[in-house]
Every structure is written in structure tokens, then in C-alpha cells.
Design a protein around this motif. Structure first.
Motif, PDB file in Angstrom:
ATOM      1  N   HIS A 106       0.849  -1.198   0.000  1.00 56.65           N
ATOM      2  CA  HIS A 106       0.000   0.000   0.000  1.00 56.65           C
ATOM      3  C   HIS A 106       0.882   1.245   0.000  1.00 56.65           C
ATOM      4  N   PHE A 107       0.314   2.318  -0.537  1.00 60.43           N
ATOM      5  CA  PHE A 107       1.045   3.585  -0.589  1.00 60.43           C
ATOM      6  C   PHE A 107       0.208   4.668   0.072  1.00 60.43           C
ATOM      7  N   GLN A 108       0.851   5.461   0.919  1.00 59.38           N
ATOM      8  CA  GLN A 108       0.188   6.632   1.492  1.00 59.38           C
ATOM      9  C   GLN A 108       1.233   7.726   1.686  1.00 59.38           C
ATOM     10  N   VAL A 115       6.243  18.831  -0.527  1.00 62.80           N
ATOM     11  CA  VAL A 115       7.074  17.817  -1.202  1.00 62.80           C
ATOM     12  C   VAL A 115       6.204  16.791  -1.933  1.00 62.80           C
ATOM     13  N   SER A 116       6.498  16.602  -3.226  1.00 66.70           N
ATOM     14  CA  SER A 116       5.773  15.593  -4.000  1.00 66.70           C
ATOM     15  C   SER A 116       6.422  14.235  -3.772  1.00 66.70           C
ATOM     16  N   PRO A 117       5.693  13.285  -3.183  1.00 67.74           N
ATOM     17  CA  PRO A 117       6.322  11.990  -2.853  1.00 67.74           C
ATOM     18  C   PRO A 117       6.775  11.215  -4.084  1.00 67.74           C
ATOM     19  N   LEU A 118       6.171  11.534  -5.247  1.00 66.81           N
ATOM     20  CA  LEU A 118       6.513  10.796  -6.462  1.00 66.81           C
ATOM     21  C   LEU A 118       7.459  11.580  -7.372  1.00 66.81           C
ATOM     22  N   THR A 150      -2.975  -3.066  -5.885  1.00 64.27           N
ATOM     23  CA  THR A 150      -4.086  -2.611  -6.727  1.00 64.27           C
ATOM     24  C   THR A 150      -4.206  -1.112  -6.559  1.00 64.27           C
ATOM     25  N   SER A 151      -4.061  -0.388  -7.653  1.00 62.68           N
ATOM     26  CA  SER A 151      -4.138   1.065  -7.537  1.00 62.68           C
ATOM     27  C   SER A 151      -4.180   1.749  -8.901  1.00 62.68           C
ATOM     28  N   TRP A 152      -4.778   2.937  -8.897  1.00 65.05           N
ATOM     29  CA  TRP A 152      -4.696   3.815 -10.077  1.00 65.05           C
ATOM     30  C   TRP A 152      -3.246   4.259 -10.276  1.00 65.05           C
ATOM     31  N   LEU A 153      -2.458   4.254  -9.188  1.00 66.94           N
ATOM     32  CA  LEU A 153      -1.082   4.760  -9.233  1.00 66.94           C
ATOM     33  C   LEU A 153      -0.213   3.980 -10.220  1.00 66.94           C
ATOM     34  N   TYR A 154      -0.567   2.706 -10.475  1.00 69.23           N
ATOM     35  CA  TYR A 154       0.262   1.913 -11.387  1.00 69.23           C
ATOM     36  C   TYR A 154       0.218   2.439 -12.818  1.00 69.23           C
ATOM     37  N   ASN A 155      -0.704   3.360 -13.095  1.00 69.60           N
ATOM     38  CA  ASN A 155      -0.734   4.010 -14.417  1.00 69.60           C
ATOM     39  C   ASN A 155       0.360   5.072 -14.554  1.00 69.60           C
ATOM     40  N   LEU A 156       0.896   5.543 -13.424  1.00 73.02           N
ATOM     41  CA  LEU A 156       1.818   6.682 -13.445  1.00 73.02           C
ATOM     42  C   LEU A 156       3.261   6.225 -13.621  1.00 73.02           C
ATOM     43  N   ARG A 157       3.934   6.866 -14.566  1.00 71.31           N
ATOM     44  CA  ARG A 157       5.350   6.533 -14.779  1.00 71.31           C
ATOM     45  C   ARG A 157       6.140   6.794 -13.495  1.00 71.31           C
ATOM     46  N   TRP A 184     -10.537   5.952  -6.350  1.00 70.71           N
ATOM     47  CA  TRP A 184     -10.873   7.354  -6.037  1.00 70.71           C
ATOM     48  C   TRP A 184      -9.647   8.217  -5.760  1.00 70.71           C
ATOM     49  N   GLY A 185      -8.531   7.591  -5.400  1.00 67.60           N
ATOM     50  CA  GLY A 185      -7.336   8.362  -5.040  1.00 67.60           C
ATOM     51  C   GLY A 185      -6.827   9.258  -6.156  1.00 67.60           C
ATOM     52  N   GLN A 186      -7.178   8.933  -7.407  1.00 68.32           N
ATOM     53  CA  GLN A 186      -6.678   9.725  -8.544  1.00 68.32           C
ATOM     54  C   GLN A 186      -7.203  11.163  -8.538  1.00 68.32           C
ATOM     55  N   PHE A 187      -8.262  11.427  -7.761  1.00 68.55           N
ATOM     56  CA  PHE A 187      -8.811  12.786  -7.741  1.00 68.55           C
ATOM     57  C   PHE A 187      -8.146  13.673  -6.693  1.00 68.55           C
ATOM     58  N   LEU A 188      -7.225  13.088  -5.933  1.00 69.01           N
ATOM     59  CA  LEU A 188      -6.629  13.836  -4.822  1.00 69.01           C
ATOM     60  C   LEU A 188      -5.208  14.284  -5.126  1.00 69.01           C
ATOM     61  N   ASP A 189      -4.866  15.438  -4.594  1.00 60.72           N
ATOM     62  CA  ASP A 189      -3.449  15.783  -4.572  1.00 60.72           C
ATOM     63  C   ASP A 189      -2.895  15.355  -3.214  1.00 60.72           C
ATOM     64  N   ARG A 190      -1.631  15.635  -3.011  1.00 58.47           N
ATOM     65  CA  ARG A 190      -0.960  15.101  -1.814  1.00 58.47           C
ATOM     66  C   ARG A 190      -1.490  15.691  -0.520  1.00 58.47           C
ATOM     67  N   ASN A 191      -2.238  16.792  -0.605  1.00 57.97           N
ATOM     68  CA  ASN A 191      -2.770  17.425   0.607  1.00 57.97           C
ATOM     69  C   ASN A 191      -4.250  17.145   0.841  1.00 57.97           C
ATOM     70  N   VAL A 194      -8.994  18.179  -4.055  1.00 60.10           N
ATOM     71  CA  VAL A 194      -9.354  17.587  -5.347  1.00 60.10           C
ATOM     72  C   VAL A 194      -8.577  18.265  -6.471  1.00 60.10           C
ATOM     73  N   ARG A 195      -8.074  17.459  -7.410  1.00 62.92           N
ATOM     74  CA  ARG A 195      -7.424  17.988  -8.618  1.00 62.92           C
ATOM     75  C   ARG A 195      -8.525  18.448  -9.566  1.00 62.92           C
ATOM     76  N   ILE A 196      -8.598  19.741  -9.766  1.00 63.78           N
ATOM     77  CA  ILE A 196      -9.726  20.316 -10.510  1.00 63.78           C
ATOM     78  C   ILE A 196      -9.821  19.741 -11.933  1.00 63.78           C
ATOM     79  N   PRO A 220     -10.954   8.695 -15.393  1.00 62.61           N
ATOM     80  CA  PRO A 220      -9.860   8.870 -16.356  1.00 62.61           C
ATOM     81  C   PRO A 220      -8.847   7.734 -16.297  1.00 62.61           C
ATOM     82  N   LEU A 221      -8.539   7.258 -15.090  1.00 64.86           N
ATOM     83  CA  LEU A 221      -7.616   6.127 -14.937  1.00 64.86           C
ATOM     84  C   LEU A 221      -8.347   4.982 -14.237  1.00 64.86           C
ATOM     85  N   GLN A 222      -8.053   3.775 -14.659  1.00 63.33           N
ATOM     86  CA  GLN A 222      -8.642   2.609 -13.990  1.00 63.33           C
ATOM     87  C   GLN A 222      -7.685   2.116 -12.901  1.00 63.33           C
TER      88      GLN A 222
HETATM   89  C1  LIG Z   1      -0.452   9.915  -4.780  1.00 58.49           C
HETATM   90  C2  LIG Z   1      -0.538  11.387  -4.453  1.00 58.49           C
HETATM   91  C3  LIG Z   1       0.257  11.664  -3.189  1.00 58.49           C
HETATM   92  C4  LIG Z   1       0.050  12.190  -5.617  1.00 58.49           C
HETATM   93  O1  LIG Z   1      -0.250  13.540  -5.372  1.00 58.49           O
HETATM   94  P1  LIG Z   1       0.858  14.723  -5.586  1.00 58.49           P
HETATM   95  O2  LIG Z   1       2.056  14.485  -4.781  1.00 58.49           O
HETATM   96  O3  LIG Z   1       0.154  16.006  -5.324  1.00 58.49           O
HETATM   97  O4  LIG Z   1       1.192  14.496  -7.113  1.00 58.49           O
HETATM   98  P2  LIG Z   1       2.057  15.397  -8.080  1.00 58.49           P
HETATM   99  O5  LIG Z   1       1.209  16.535  -8.575  1.00 58.49           O
HETATM  100  O6  LIG Z   1       3.354  15.764  -7.454  1.00 58.49           O
HETATM  101  O7  LIG Z   1       2.257  14.402  -9.294  1.00 58.49           O
HETATM  102  C5  LIG Z   1       3.253  13.397  -9.342  1.00 58.49           C
HETATM  103  C6  LIG Z   1       3.188  12.790 -10.740  1.00 58.49           C
HETATM  104  O8  LIG Z   1       1.985  12.042 -10.884  1.00 58.49           O
HETATM  105  C7  LIG Z   1       1.168  12.569 -11.938  1.00 58.49           C
HETATM  106  N1  LIG Z   1      -0.231  12.534 -11.482  1.00 58.49           N
HETATM  107  C8  LIG Z   1      -0.665  12.779 -10.225  1.00 58.49           C
HETATM  108  N2  LIG Z   1      -1.999  12.598 -10.177  1.00 58.49           N
HETATM  109  C9  LIG Z   1      -2.390  12.246 -11.411  1.00 58.49           C
HETATM  110  C10 LIG Z   1      -3.641  11.897 -11.991  1.00 58.49           C
HETATM  111  N3  LIG Z   1      -4.764  11.888 -11.274  1.00 58.49           N
HETATM  112  N4  LIG Z   1      -3.680  11.582 -13.288  1.00 58.49           N
HETATM  113  C11 LIG Z   1      -2.552  11.567 -14.025  1.00 58.49           C
HETATM  114  N5  LIG Z   1      -1.321  11.855 -13.546  1.00 58.49           N
HETATM  115  C12 LIG Z   1      -1.252  12.205 -12.249  1.00 58.49           C
HETATM  116  C13 LIG Z   1       1.650  13.984 -12.120  1.00 58.49           C
HETATM  117  O9  LIG Z   1       1.378  14.430 -13.430  1.00 58.49           O
HETATM  118  C14 LIG Z   1       3.141  13.828 -11.853  1.00 58.49           C
HETATM  119  O10 LIG Z   1       3.744  13.223 -12.975  1.00 58.49           O
HETATM  120  P3  LIG Z   1       5.171  13.762 -13.548  1.00 58.49           P
HETATM  121  O11 LIG Z   1       6.141  13.598 -12.404  1.00 58.49           O
HETATM  122  O12 LIG Z   1       5.430  12.849 -14.690  1.00 58.49           O
HETATM  123  O13 LIG Z   1       4.902  15.179 -13.902  1.00 58.49           O
HETATM  124  C15 LIG Z   1      -2.018  11.797  -4.251  1.00 58.49           C
HETATM  125  O14 LIG Z   1      -2.725  11.557  -5.453  1.00 58.49           O
HETATM  126  C16 LIG Z   1      -2.709  11.088  -3.125  1.00 58.49           C
HETATM  127  O15 LIG Z   1      -2.367  11.225  -1.967  1.00 58.49           O
HETATM  128  N6  LIG Z   1      -3.768  10.305  -3.458  1.00 58.49           N
HETATM  129  C17 LIG Z   1      -4.586   9.647  -2.475  1.00 58.49           C
HETATM  130  C18 LIG Z   1      -3.944   8.425  -1.922  1.00 58.49           C
HETATM  131  C19 LIG Z   1      -3.916   7.309  -2.917  1.00 58.49           C
HETATM  132  O16 LIG Z   1      -4.431   7.369  -4.008  1.00 58.49           O
HETATM  133  N7  LIG Z   1      -3.246   6.269  -2.468  1.00 58.49           N
HETATM  134  C20 LIG Z   1      -3.187   5.085  -3.231  1.00 58.49           C
HETATM  135  C21 LIG Z   1      -4.283   4.221  -2.836  1.00 58.49           C
HETATM  136  S1  LIG Z   1      -4.060   2.622  -3.574  1.00 58.49           S
END
Ligand SMILES: CC(C)(COP(=O)(O)OP(=O)(O)OC[C@H]1O[C@@H](n2cnc3c(N)ncnc32)[C@H](O)[C@@H]1OP(=O)(O)O)[C@@H](O)C(=O)NCCC(=O)NCCS
Length: 252
Positions: A106-108, A115-118, A150-157, A184-191, A194-196, A220-222
């Protein structure tokens, strides 16, 4: 993390769309098509008779504004929320035992707000966390042969860079994850806001859905499910393990 009201509003929009497309009451849609039950800290049984859920549902009929009621209820519950049962946590990553042969990761986000964790700057830290995590798995779960996620995150490079190259080969779309953060996590930023742009894209797609079976197309992402052999991870993170035992256990 405290999530913003807009995150709940978005899910309620989705539940309302589900009610319009599928013949069901709103309380059923809120239970089956949103992450709200989990966000109330009620676990993952999705029990419609859970006393706290009943209290929430009873309040729905009296609430002037469903979104306000939901968010007030969430805020009142925040302190009582219970984390999932994890075996161990290393920074942003944790794992649970799925069964004797499989660990689920799991990722949190635990980074400070700026700071952007990714980000590429933090990649060495993420890799070090995963190295510690898999070292813990090797020492404490010697029977484990597979790693599930299992996560939407696996779509992200940016996320894929944390894992072995071949691991995406096992990726499959995880269907019907409407109750779960891996979708649902794809709609959130790190804080927790919601990502508008992503939310607007979602609502636009949702407005075009005419059949309940197609509701998942609004996202948008599965959510992707992966379950590669653990040996790939030990290799990437430089963790010594008994290859022969792994081969014997997986039969690969
Ligand atoms: C994961 C999370 C921390 C990323 O948020 P963030 O730090 O604000 O993300 P950033 O804006 O710094 O983006 C990091 C990268 O991911 C990409 N990204 C982030 N969210 C995205 C989305 N919804 N769709 C497409 N790309 C996305 C950004 O474009 C960026 O890519 P790049 O480095 O190639 O430019 C945040 O979405 C989150 O906390 N989500 C809820 C928790 C969650 O989903 N956990 C996983 C549960 S399984």
C-alpha cells in the motif's frame, strides 16, 4: 490525512448518477459506489446495518443538503477512524499479509505538504523505503512468493519507477473498485484536495454515461491490479534470498 469536502461531493455526484442509471436508493449507491463507508473508518465489511452507517443513513432523510451532512458526519468521525491492519510501514509504503504466499503493498503520502512523494528527487527515498520493506518481508514472511498491489497509481510513470521493470506485465484492470481508494485516489493531490482538471474530466465523462454498466468509463484512470513474483523485487532492491526456494514455491 483529512480529505477535503470536494472529494466527498465528487463521490456523491457519482452516487447520484448511479441512482439515475440503476434502480436503487441513494443509501445503497453511497454504500456501493463511493469510498464514504471506508472514510468513516468503518472498515471494509460494507455492512448496511452497521450502527454508525445507520446513523448516517437516518440523517440523510432529514438533511437539507446531502453533501453538507456527509462532510459533517465525516469530520465528526475523523478521530475515530481506524487504519487497516498492516504488518509494517516504511515511509510511504506498508504491507499487509494477503495470505501465507502473498503480501499486499500500500502507498500513502507522508511527505510534508510542499514535497511531491513521487517526484524524481524523492525516488531514492522511495526506493530505500521499498528496500527496507522487502527486507522485512524476506525475514518475516519467508513463505511469500508473490506481491499484490491494486491502484490507479500503477498508471503513473513516476510510480512505476519504484518497482521492477517487468512487474507491469501482470497488470490487469481491477473492475468494480467503486468503494475503494485505489480508484478514487486519482482525484486527490498530496494534501487531500481535489485535482480540478481531473475532476472536471470525470464529471464530463460521467454526463455522457447512459448505461449503469458503463459507469467505470467515467474514471480517467482505472485501478490496475498486479501480482508479480516476489523474486523480481528482491532482485531490484538487492536483497539476497534463496532463489531455489522461490522457484520451488512458485513452481516457476
Ligand atoms: C499519490 C498522491 C500523493 C500524488 O499527489 P501529488 O504528490 O500532489 O502528485 P504530483 O502533482 O506531485 O504528481 C506526481 C506525478 O503524478 C502525476 N499525477 C498525479 N496525479 C495524477 C492523476 N490523477 N492523473 C494523471 N497523472 C497524475 C503527475 O502528473 C506527476 O507526474 P510527472 O512527475 O510525470 O509530472 C495523491 O494523489 C494522493 O495522496 N492520493 C490519495 C492516496 C492514494 O491514491 N493512495 C493510493 C491508494 S491505492
Amino acid at each position: 490525512m483529512r480529505y477535503s469536502k470536494e472529494f466527498f461531493d465528487l463521490q456523491i455526484d457519482f452516487a447520484r448518477a448511479a441512482v439515475a442509471l440503476i434502480d436503487m436508493p441513494i443509501e445503497r449507491a453511497l454504500l456501493d459506489y463511493t469510498n464514504i463507508y471506508v472514510r468513516f473508518g468503518l472498515g471494509r465489511d460494507f455492512d448496511q446495518d452497521h450502527p454508525t452507517w445507520r446513523c448516517y443513513v437516518d440523517g440523510l432523510s432529514q438533511a437539507a443538503d446531502l453533501c453538507d451532512w456527509t462532510y459533517r458526519f465525516y469530520l465528526a468521525r475523523t478521530e475515530a477512524s481506524q487504519p487497516q491492519s498492516m504488518v509494517a510501514t516504511f515511509g510511504c509504503f506498508s504491507y499487509a499479509k494477503q495470505d501465507a504466499k502473498c503480501v499486499r503493498i500500500h502507498f500513502q503520502n507522508i511527505e510534508p505538504p510542499m514535497v511531491s512523494p513521487l517526484s524524481i528527487d524523492r525516488l531514492p527515498v522511495r526506493l530505500a523505503e521499498l528496500r527496507s520493506l522487502f527486507d522485512h518481508v524476506r525475514r518475516n514472511q519467508p513463505e511469500a512468493t508473490r506481491v499484490a498491489g491494486t491502484s490507479w497509481l500503477y498508471n503513473l510513470r513516476a510510480y512505476q519507477l519504484c518497482f521492477p521493470k517487468g512487474y507491469m506485465a501482470s497488470a490487469k484492470v481491477a473492475k468494480s473498485r467503486f468503494r475503494n481508494m485505489p480508484l478514487w485516489g486519482q482525484f486527490l493531490d498530496r494534501n487531500g484536495f481535489v485535482r480540478i482538471d481531473i475532476a472536471e474530466d470525470f464529471l464530463q465523462r460521467l454526463s455522457n454515461v447512459t448505461n449503469g454498466r458503463d459507469l467505470s468509463l467515467s474514471f480517467p484512470l482505472q485501478a490496475l491490479a498486479v501480482e508479480p513474483p516476489i523474486a523480481q523485487f528482491y532482485g531490484l532492491y538487492g536483497i539476497e534470498h534463496d532463489q531455489r526456494m522461490s522457484v520451488l514455491r512458485t513452481g516457476e
